[in-house]
Scaffold this motif. Structure first.
Motif, PDB file in Angstrom:
ATOM      1  N   ARG A  22       5.172 -27.731   9.251  1.00 34.40           N
ATOM      2  CA  ARG A  22       3.801 -27.898   9.759  1.00 34.40           C
ATOM      3  C   ARG A  22       2.927 -26.683   9.480  1.00 34.40           C
ATOM      4  O   ARG A  22       1.720 -26.816   9.254  1.00 34.40           O
ATOM      5  N   THR A  23       3.503 -25.488   9.540  1.00 32.05           N
ATOM      6  CA  THR A  23       2.719 -24.269   9.364  1.00 32.05           C
ATOM      7  C   THR A  23       2.704 -23.768   7.920  1.00 32.05           C
ATOM      8  O   THR A  23       2.121 -22.725   7.645  1.00 32.05           O
ATOM      9  N   THR A  24       3.320 -24.503   7.011  1.00 31.36           N
ATOM     10  CA  THR A  24       3.234 -24.171   5.594  1.00 31.36           C
ATOM     11  C   THR A  24       2.120 -25.009   4.997  1.00 31.36           C
ATOM     12  O   THR A  24       2.122 -26.229   5.117  1.00 31.36           O
ATOM     13  N   SER A  25       1.163 -24.341   4.379  1.00 32.07           N
ATOM     14  CA  SER A  25       0.072 -25.090   3.762  1.00 32.07           C
ATOM     15  C   SER A  25      -0.261 -24.504   2.402  1.00 32.07           C
ATOM     16  O   SER A  25      -0.145 -23.306   2.170  1.00 32.07           O
ATOM     17  N   TYR A  26      -0.624 -25.396   1.522  1.00 33.61           N
ATOM     18  CA  TYR A  26      -1.061 -25.044   0.178  1.00 33.61           C
ATOM     19  C   TYR A  26      -2.508 -25.486   0.052  1.00 33.61           C
ATOM     20  O   TYR A  26      -2.835 -26.622   0.391  1.00 33.61           O
ATOM     21  N   THR A  27      -3.359 -24.583  -0.415  1.00 38.08           N
ATOM     22  CA  THR A  27      -4.768 -24.914  -0.586  1.00 38.08           C
ATOM     23  C   THR A  27      -5.203 -24.514  -1.982  1.00 38.08           C
ATOM     24  O   THR A  27      -5.047 -23.363  -2.381  1.00 38.08           O
ATOM     25  N   LEU A  28      -5.730 -25.462  -2.699  1.00 37.03           N
ATOM     26  CA  LEU A  28      -6.256 -25.227  -4.035  1.00 37.03           C
ATOM     27  C   LEU A  28      -7.772 -25.252  -3.926  1.00 37.03           C
ATOM     28  O   LEU A  28      -8.350 -26.262  -3.520  1.00 37.03           O
ATOM     29  N   THR A  29      -8.393 -24.119  -4.228  1.00 36.63           N
ATOM     30  CA  THR A  29      -9.848 -24.041  -4.187  1.00 36.63           C
ATOM     31  C   THR A  29     -10.372 -23.874  -5.603  1.00 36.63           C
ATOM     32  O   THR A  29      -9.608 -23.760  -6.555  1.00 36.63           O
ATOM     33  N   SER A  30     -11.664 -23.815  -5.727  1.00 41.02           N
ATOM     34  CA  SER A  30     -12.275 -23.639  -7.041  1.00 41.02           C
ATOM     35  C   SER A  30     -12.032 -22.245  -7.608  1.00 41.02           C
ATOM     36  O   SER A  30     -12.277 -22.012  -8.787  1.00 41.02           O
ATOM     37  N   HIS A  31     -11.521 -21.302  -6.781  1.00 39.80           N
ATOM     38  CA  HIS A  31     -11.295 -19.927  -7.233  1.00 39.80           C
ATOM     39  C   HIS A  31      -9.841 -19.465  -7.156  1.00 39.80           C
ATOM     40  O   HIS A  31      -9.474 -18.500  -7.813  1.00 39.80           O
ATOM     41  N   ARG A  32      -9.021 -20.101  -6.313  1.00 42.18           N
ATOM     42  CA  ARG A  32      -7.665 -19.592  -6.083  1.00 42.18           C
ATOM     43  C   ARG A  32      -6.726 -20.683  -5.598  1.00 42.18           C
ATOM     44  O   ARG A  32      -7.153 -21.754  -5.182  1.00 42.18           O
ATOM     45  N   PHE A  33      -5.445 -20.338  -5.657  1.00 42.96           N
ATOM     46  CA  PHE A  33      -4.386 -21.167  -5.082  1.00 42.96           C
ATOM     47  C   PHE A  33      -3.830 -20.361  -3.919  1.00 42.96           C
ATOM     48  O   PHE A  33      -3.255 -19.295  -4.115  1.00 42.96           O
ATOM     49  N   ALA A  34      -4.047 -20.837  -2.697  1.00 44.68           N
ATOM     50  CA  ALA A  34      -3.665 -20.106  -1.494  1.00 44.68           C
ATOM     51  C   ALA A  34      -2.459 -20.763  -0.843  1.00 44.68           C
ATOM     52  O   ALA A  34      -2.428 -21.979  -0.665  1.00 44.68           O
TER      53      ALA A  34
ATOM     54  N   ARG B  49      -6.823 -28.034 -14.573  1.00 42.46           N
ATOM     55  CA  ARG B  49      -8.259 -28.185 -14.842  1.00 42.46           C
ATOM     56  C   ARG B  49      -9.035 -26.983 -14.313  1.00 42.46           C
ATOM     57  O   ARG B  49      -9.893 -26.427 -15.009  1.00 42.46           O
ATOM     58  N   LEU B  50      -8.715 -26.552 -13.098  1.00 44.05           N
ATOM     59  CA  LEU B  50      -9.409 -25.412 -12.501  1.00 44.05           C
ATOM     60  C   LEU B  50      -9.096 -24.111 -13.241  1.00 44.05           C
ATOM     61  O   LEU B  50      -9.970 -23.250 -13.385  1.00 44.05           O
TER      62      LEU B  50
END
Length: 170
Positions: A80-92, A157-158
């Motif tokens: 639950r506390t592991t998250s992946y976020t792909l933004t227009s500038h980074r992979f967090a 793509r990003l």
């Protein structure tokens, strides 16, 4: 889930945000069923007229509680506390229950993106994402990524847009 808006830089937008694939919860769920069944069997099989039945029930309860915490609750909280976020500038990547570890990979530093899927993972639609970056960590594997092909496609793509200096298609 993912990055809060106040953690985004100016002009940055969230493209994808997700947890690891639900397959990580299969073993904790099976452990929950086994522990509950074992507790039910123990309470059923312990004779009520046994002199130390109260102590035995307390011991079974304590062991069951510890087993549930270690085998079901902690793995669920990790998922639950592991998250992946792909933004227009980074992979967090954010990981941690009590202690939190965050890792950001700027898309401009990503050299290559690849994915691996075993047969079962192909059926489930998940896999391992391999990101090679021009940083001290080099090649990093992220396991159990859901919708792996979509994530890989968006990340690629990003990365291409970032290498062209083309953010958000501009």
């Amino acid at each position: 889930m993912g990055l809060p808006d106040h953690h985004l830089t100016e002009g940055e937008r969230v493209v994808l945000s997700f947890h690891p694939h639900w397959k990580r919860l299969i073993m904790p769920f099976l452990a929950l069923i086994v522990v509950v069944a074992a507790v039910g069997a123990a309470f059923f099989l312990l004779p009520g007229d046994y002199e130390y039945a109260g102590y035995a029930w307390i011991a079974v309860g304590v062991v069951a509680f510890v087993a549930l915490v270690l085998w079901s609750i902690i793995p669920f909280l990790r998922w639950r506390t592991t998250s992946y976020t792909l933004t227009s500038h980074r992979f967090a990547i954010s990981v941690g229950v009590l202690n939190k570890s965050e890792d950001d990979i700027p898309l401009a530093k990503v050299n290559s993106v690849s994915s691996d899927q075993k047969f079962i993972e192909r059926l489930l639609g998940c896999g391992t994402l391999r990101v090679e970056s021009a940083s001290e960590k080099g090649e990093i594997d992220y396991r159990d990524i859901p919708k792996i092909q979509l994530v890989r496609q968006e990340l690629f793509r990003l990365v291409e847009d970032a290498s062209d200096g083309n953010i958000d298609g501009r």
